[in-house]
Design an enzyme around this catalytic site. Structure first.
Site, PDB file in Angstrom:
ATOM      1  N   LEU A 143       0.820  -1.218   0.000  1.00 25.67           N
ATOM      2  CA  LEU A 143       0.000   0.000   0.000  1.00 25.67           C
ATOM      3  C   LEU A 143       0.859   1.275   0.000  1.00 25.67           C
ATOM      4  O   LEU A 143       1.740   1.432   0.831  1.00 25.67           O
ATOM      5  CB  LEU A 143      -0.919  -0.005   1.235  1.00 25.67           C
ATOM      6  CG  LEU A 143      -1.826   1.223   1.384  1.00 25.67           C
ATOM      7  CD1 LEU A 143      -2.814   1.328   0.249  1.00 25.67           C
ATOM      8  CD2 LEU A 143      -2.524   1.230   2.726  1.00 25.67           C
ATOM      9  N   ASP A 144       0.557   2.185  -0.921  1.00 21.72           N
ATOM     10  CA  ASP A 144       1.183   3.507  -0.958  1.00 21.72           C
ATOM     11  C   ASP A 144       2.711   3.444  -0.982  1.00 21.72           C
ATOM     12  O   ASP A 144       3.374   4.314  -0.417  1.00 21.72           O
ATOM     13  CB  ASP A 144       0.719   4.354   0.244  1.00 21.72           C
ATOM     14  CG  ASP A 144      -0.764   4.658   0.172  1.00 21.72           C
ATOM     15  OD1 ASP A 144      -1.328   4.615  -0.930  1.00 21.72           O
ATOM     16  OD2 ASP A 144      -1.363   4.938   1.223  1.00 21.72           O
ATOM     17  N   ALA A 145       3.252   2.435  -1.608  1.00 23.89           N
ATOM     18  CA  ALA A 145       4.710   2.297  -1.610  1.00 23.89           C
ATOM     19  C   ALA A 145       5.277   2.131  -3.012  1.00 23.89           C
ATOM     20  O   ALA A 145       6.455   1.868  -3.182  1.00 23.89           O
ATOM     21  CB  ALA A 145       5.128   1.124  -0.731  1.00 23.89           C
TER      22      ALA A 145
END
Lengths: 275, 275, 275, 275
Positions: free
Chosen positions: B218-220
């Site tokens: 996530l979000d990486a």
């Protein structure tokens, strides 16, 4: 809070002083109030101690937590101590700012825990200007905090100019005054050590620097100022560091100046109001 | 890598085409090479399929992982699908960009998991322009990923315009092409939900937005573009959100445009080169 | 222009050198071509004079007006002379940049037409570092241009660090090399003297600084770099000047660095390409 | 000026209202004073007409030239008319801002002197929203100023959204209220027509836009807001224009918003205070 501005400005008007600026900040849904005024007055008509007392009384009236008055060319400058480690660019920049009169502080002493820094050039500069320099190498077992505390006892606030040691909670309590730190990353990202490397590895497109007040929790104190610069795939770890260095110097200088002009107020525990 | 630029530019010169720009990026100490060229050529002298083949052959010669050629007014536009949730500002902005010809894409369909959004005005806009709209409400048990996959099968990449669902690793694998997400925070700070609130509570002085490729974590995913704006103690959570919204729109549009112009290349797994 | 990039990159590849960046600029509808390459090579395989010759031959082939090669750690640094007047902030900043190794130049001499500047501190700095300093006061009848010309004969370019004298067309012709000037305004507004005052009186909301090449026409030479900063009604003429000073230093340093890295090319007579 | 802030804030406190912000500006060495306050009050305790009167009386006391009070959700919005010519991007942007509620104005009418603009899409938008549209083609002999004057009679201020006609001094006098113009250049550079072309030919590295009040002298009225963006040798005249268009929209919207929030005050004839 009804009437605080009225009382403050009435007090100033009654002394025939002219208000030049008023900043007021009232957070929504909070019983809090922050204000900063600048005015021009005649010292003959309003003695310094009377002024102090006037504002203290208004403070009492409204149960203010804190009230500070400063008269630039009359009051002594704030006394600071600067702590540095192996990288001296922020130290040097603060010294330049002090030398050219732009940073309105007196420097009580410079402390470094690193024998390679500051360099001979800086040490001679300190000698020429009569600023004491103390070399206090730290070990994992001895942070030299007692000695530092003794050396900085008589300062108004401390500046950590890339001091790479974590100050203990007991040091913070013992000092009891504000400590301004420059963090070479855009907090809250990249806490801890080597933020430029963290940023570089993450592939960010913007890097930043943050000045904040020091609290027992690492890199989590109230933020005073943040600045950013664009980076790209062409930037190397070295150029990340170089751009970071430029940001750190600007960001630290701005925070110290704002602090000395009474523009920085603590707010809701972990935030700041910066007028 | 010796000779790649030479080969590429020789190939272009042999077809009597004029190079207008060359971007080359060779990371230090890495066996990698990224390049992007723009040139003006005569389609009569260099048929599209021959061009494709010419560059493919150079790619083979140097064992290139990937080689893409696009001829703006000849090749079909990239086909995209847009996924949105209850906040439609990014969706609307992409539609505006598409309508005024600034975003060089064709929109295969718009998918929303939220019945309040997009609003009637937008749905009518989609109808008028013949863009299919699918309402696929998600539950914790059913993310409708199979259906989405069927709808977006024929697209070149996906745009998550504030789609508030995490796409599973199997969806990512099933789709197999790039997915661009706009995150309303300055990654890697403020991952996860409600980054504006996180930023507000942290008392930052700058807020930002990030476009990145979606990866299972996530979000990486690799960051494409980041933008910031200054905030102060006067900003409320609402104005944080408002400033964030403005940044998100700009940041997403810029990333889509760069992607379509073949400016965005993956680099070292989690980074991008953006020429 | 067909084939120039191909020839250049082939030449580099044949010497087993690795291209790290290529910048190409081809103006629309013009028969002109500008390029800049960076590459890493083995000096044992490509002797300096052979390299010079290789590029000269390519230049001849395409009838290039100009072709310059520099090998950073091998070629001597550019030699400059700095001319200053009563305000020494730009001079001091260039000296700092030189001292900390950031400006890749050798300083042949410093010339001032003003006895109050540079101050004793600077003059001692020059003495310590063996940089000749010449005080050449000018009058309306005698600009000392002959003497200046003799002193700067052996330089690669000149830096006017707020030199408040107009250099005559015959001086420019006599010197025959580039002269970089910092103008404390956002050219083409605020030409001539006291641009900060002009800006202040006009009530602008942004002030700027400009570095440009000097031409016989005052403040009209090709612009290299421009920077701006926001001002408001709270700014006084003094703070306009102070903000301008900060911009001037940054703007001049950036222009000198770009120039030394061969990033600045003249274009269409009165413009620059800055790669 | 002694006591104005005191009187204002006392007046507000006596009505049990809470001041949320105070801006004060006192120019140096001038007998002038500008102030703006925001406060939250109970309409039941402070009727609108009493409030008006309260501030009027303070104004009289200090011989104020002007005193304006606005209560956002109670007072009618400012009424404006928009004048446009062949380029409609600023008109469209103002209409968008009005539609999404971000620009707190009512639009009395839209006037264009050009038959190609606004386009059919916009004219239908105006029809749908009941905003009268007037097509008043101008000739060198007939600027239609009488008719315009009649149409805009009942507005609070005018917005020139790239209206390419110079309004005569007699029009300005006849209208008698503020007129906000967007100039597509960084005044005072590039006055007059085609500033993007002027900027392009000059080879500037930054282009800008300016909003200002209209005065009889062309492009010389008090500046409200200025914005810039970086350009390079790669920019064409077309991209100069495109970047300019983006700046114009932002700059005009910001100026209108500030004006409606009573943030913009005239100062020293040709300057503004923008709180």
């Amino acid at each position: 809070m009804v009437g605080i501005v009225a009382k403050l400005s009435e007090c100033i008007a009654l002394r025939d002083a002219n208000i030049h600026s008023v900043d007021v900040f009232v957070p929504e849904n909070k019983r809090a109030f922050y204000s900063r005024s600048e005015f021009v007055y005649d010292p003959a008509l309003w003695p310094r101690d009377v002024m102090e007392n006037d504002f203290k009384n208004i403070g009492k009236l409204f149960k203010a937590e804190r009230s500070v008055v400063r008269v630039p060319n009359l009051d002594p400058k704030y006394k600071i101590a600067i702590l540095a480690s192996n990288q001296d660019h922020c130290l040097v920049d603060v010294l330049h700012g002090w030398q050219d009169g732009r940073l309105p502080v007196d420097i009580n002493c410079v402390i470094s825990n690193h024998n390679r820094s500051p360099n001979t050039h800086i040490i001679r500069f300190l000698e020429r200007h009569g600023i004491p320099y103390h070399f206090l190498p730290t070990t994992s077992g001895n942070k030299r905090e007692e000695e530092i505390l003794n050396l900085v006892y008589d300062t108004d606030f401390l500046v950590l100019a890339r001091y790479m040691q974590i100050l203990s909670a007991s040091f913070l309590e013992g000092y009891g005054k504000n400590i301004i730190n420059i963090h070479h990353g855009l907090l809250p990202s990249f806490k801890g050590s080597n933020p430029a490397k963290q940023a570089y590895n993450t592939g960010v497109k913007l890097i930043g620097a943050t000045t904040h007040f020091v609290t027992p929790e690492l890199d989590a104190g109230p933020i005073i100022e943040q600045m950013v610069e664009r980076v790209s795939h062409r930037d190397t770890l070295e150029s990340f560091v170089q751009k970071s260095i430029n940001l750190e110097k600007q960001c630290l200088r701005k925070a110290i100046t704002s602090y000395c002009e009474l523009r920085v107020l603590l707010h809701e525990g972990n935030k700041t109001v910066v007028f």
